[in-house]
Design an enzyme around this catalytic site. Structure first.
Site: not given
Ligand code: RB5
Length: 155
Positions: A66
């Site tokens: 993420c």
């Molecule tokens: C974006 O939604 C971001 O918050 C996600 O990708 C991640 O970094 C969360 O931990």
């Protein structure tokens, strides 16, 4: 070793890099590409889906990405039998498996560059749980995990 990979919208490019890298190495890798209950699924649904597939035995290990790797690790660790950790360096990636016997690696596209990510994944891929002094500690984690998921089991 069967590996599953997935990401949210913040790590599409990093997933592509890692997926292609592992395919070139002939790894048994499946892109779950989970779309969730509605278009534009967020990291909790995507991470939970992959972690469940590990719990169910469909895959041995997983890679979740993420923006930071943090949300994916947090949600994956909510699934019984799953130990997930964020790694943005090679030493941590090795220890994640050798010491902690984790089955999911997480990374953040907003944190790590593609070349380092590939070396992190390589280190993680060749690492196996070392046992020895780590065995008792990992067993302790499993016992405490059992207490959390099955508070009435008496353990
Ligand atoms: C974006 O939604 C971001 O918050 C996600 O990708 C991640 O970094 C969360 O931990």
């Amino acid at each position: 070793m069967k590996i599953a990979i997935d990401c949210d919208d913040a790590a599409v490019n990093l997933k592509k890099v890692v997926l292609e890298h592992l395919k070139r190495k002939n790894a048994d890798i499946t892109d779950l590409n989970y779309s969730g209950s509605s278009p534009g699924a967020h990291y909790p649904e995507i991470g939970y889906n992959l972690a469940l597939r590990i719990k169910n035995g469909d895959f041995d290990r997983g890679i979740l990405m993420c923006g930071t790797g943090l949300g994916m690790a947090m949600i994956a660790n909510k699934v019984e039998t799953v130990f997930a950790g964020v790694c943005h360096d090679v030493y941590s990636a090795e220890r994640l498996v050798k010491s902690n016997n984790a089955n999911i690696l997480t990374m953040g596209e907003r944190v790590i560059g593609p070349e380092l990510a590939k070396t992190v994944v390589d280190a993680w891929l060749v690492s196996e749980f070392a046992g020895g002094g780590s065995t008792e500690k990992v067993e302790q984690m499993r016992k405490l995990e059992n207490r959390s998921f099955h508070p009435d089991s008496g353990d």
